[in-house]
Design an enzyme around this catalytic site. Structure first.
Site, PDB file in Angstrom:
ATOM      1  N   CYS A  42     -13.815   4.763   0.226  1.00  0.00           N
ATOM      2  CA  CYS A  42     -13.024   5.268  -0.897  1.00  0.00           C
ATOM      3  C   CYS A  42     -12.323   6.561  -0.468  1.00  0.00           C
ATOM      4  CB  CYS A  42     -13.951   5.536  -2.083  1.00  0.00           C
ATOM      5  SG  CYS A  42     -13.113   6.325  -3.479  1.00  0.00           S
ATOM      6  N   CYS A  81     -13.894   9.601  -2.847  1.00  0.00           N
ATOM      7  CA  CYS A  81     -15.222  10.208  -2.697  1.00  0.00           C
ATOM      8  C   CYS A  81     -15.900   9.863  -1.387  1.00  0.00           C
ATOM      9  CB  CYS A  81     -16.111   9.782  -3.862  1.00  0.00           C
ATOM     10  SG  CYS A  81     -16.630   8.047  -3.768  1.00  0.00           S
ATOM     11  N   CYS A 140     -14.084   2.237  -7.859  1.00  0.00           N
ATOM     12  CA  CYS A 140     -15.205   2.707  -7.044  1.00  0.00           C
ATOM     13  C   CYS A 140     -16.400   2.991  -7.950  1.00  0.00           C
ATOM     14  CB  CYS A 140     -14.786   3.977  -6.308  1.00  0.00           C
ATOM     15  SG  CYS A 140     -16.134   4.798  -5.442  1.00  0.00           S
ATOM     16  N   CYS A 192     -17.179   7.082  -7.852  1.00  0.00           N
ATOM     17  CA  CYS A 192     -16.325   8.110  -8.477  1.00  0.00           C
ATOM     18  C   CYS A 192     -15.422   7.554  -9.576  1.00  0.00           C
ATOM     19  CB  CYS A 192     -15.484   8.824  -7.427  1.00  0.00           C
ATOM     20  SG  CYS A 192     -14.141   7.816  -6.752  1.00  0.00           S
ATOM     21  N   CYS A 211      -7.591  -7.376  -4.372  1.00  0.00           N
ATOM     22  CA  CYS A 211      -6.267  -6.914  -3.984  1.00  0.00           C
ATOM     23  C   CYS A 211      -6.248  -5.392  -4.124  1.00  0.00           C
ATOM     24  CB  CYS A 211      -5.245  -7.570  -4.907  1.00  0.00           C
ATOM     25  SG  CYS A 211      -3.551  -7.170  -4.490  1.00  0.00           S
TER      26      CYS A 211
HETATM   27 ZN   LIG Z   1     -14.936   6.706  -4.855  1.00  0.00          ZN
END
Ligand SMILES: [Zn+2]
Length: 165
Positions: free
Chosen positions: A80, A83, A128, A131, A151
């Site tokens: 990510c 984070c 995510c 976060c 996607c």
């Molecule tokens: Zn994240």
């Protein structure tokens, strides 16, 4: 008021006009929900690039074909960009031909989904799990073994190749 307060005020004003430019009208993803990594919107805005902020925190979509990660096929892990949580393995990546990096499954527990009814479409939004940053959408037209197509916006991901890859 200290000198520092004054300069922060100037930065804040500059950011406010930037958000206007980006058309940041949409609600932040996962609003009202507590994620393990949480920080005020201003903090996200200062940590992320304008593009990352637009996608991750404002539910934006990058232009198809704009991410170098679309053509990334080395072995490695996708994290990510907000984070740093590991989200996808290169083992689950495939070429969907859409212009966005696509995966048939996330790492276990790495992402969560929510219903997205914007743009007059019913889609499943992916964010995510750590976060709450918006990553993209998941569709049911992917390849085996899952039949799913995650996607993703490449700008919301950070790729780290395996040593020697
Ligand atoms: Zn994240």
């Amino acid at each position: 008021m200290t000198k520092r307060d004054v300069s922060l005020g100037v930065v804040g004003a500059a950011r406010a006009s930037l958000s206007k430019l980006l058309g940041a009208a949409a609600d932040a993803p996962g609003e009202g929900k507590d994620f393990p990594v949480a920080m005020p919107d201003e903090e996200w805005r200062s940590r992320l690039t304008a593009e990352q902020y637009h996608v991750l925190r404002r539910h934006g979509t990058e232009r198809a074909g704009s991410s170098p990660l679309d053509n990334e096929y080395r072995k490695g892990t996708y994290f990510c960009a907000g984070c740093g949580a590991p989200l996808f393995s290169s083992d689950a990546k495939f070429n969907s031909g859409t212009g966005w990096p696509s995966f048939f499954k996330p790492l276990e527990g790495a992402v969560e989904t929510s219903e997205d009814n914007t743009l007059f479409m019913r889609r499943t939004e992916v964010h995510c799990a750590r976060c709450g940053g918006h990553l993209g959408h998941v569709f049911e037209d992917g390849p085996p073994p899952t039949g799913l197509r995650y996607c993703m916006n490449g700008v919301a991901l950070r790729f780290e190749p395996e040593a020697g890859a």
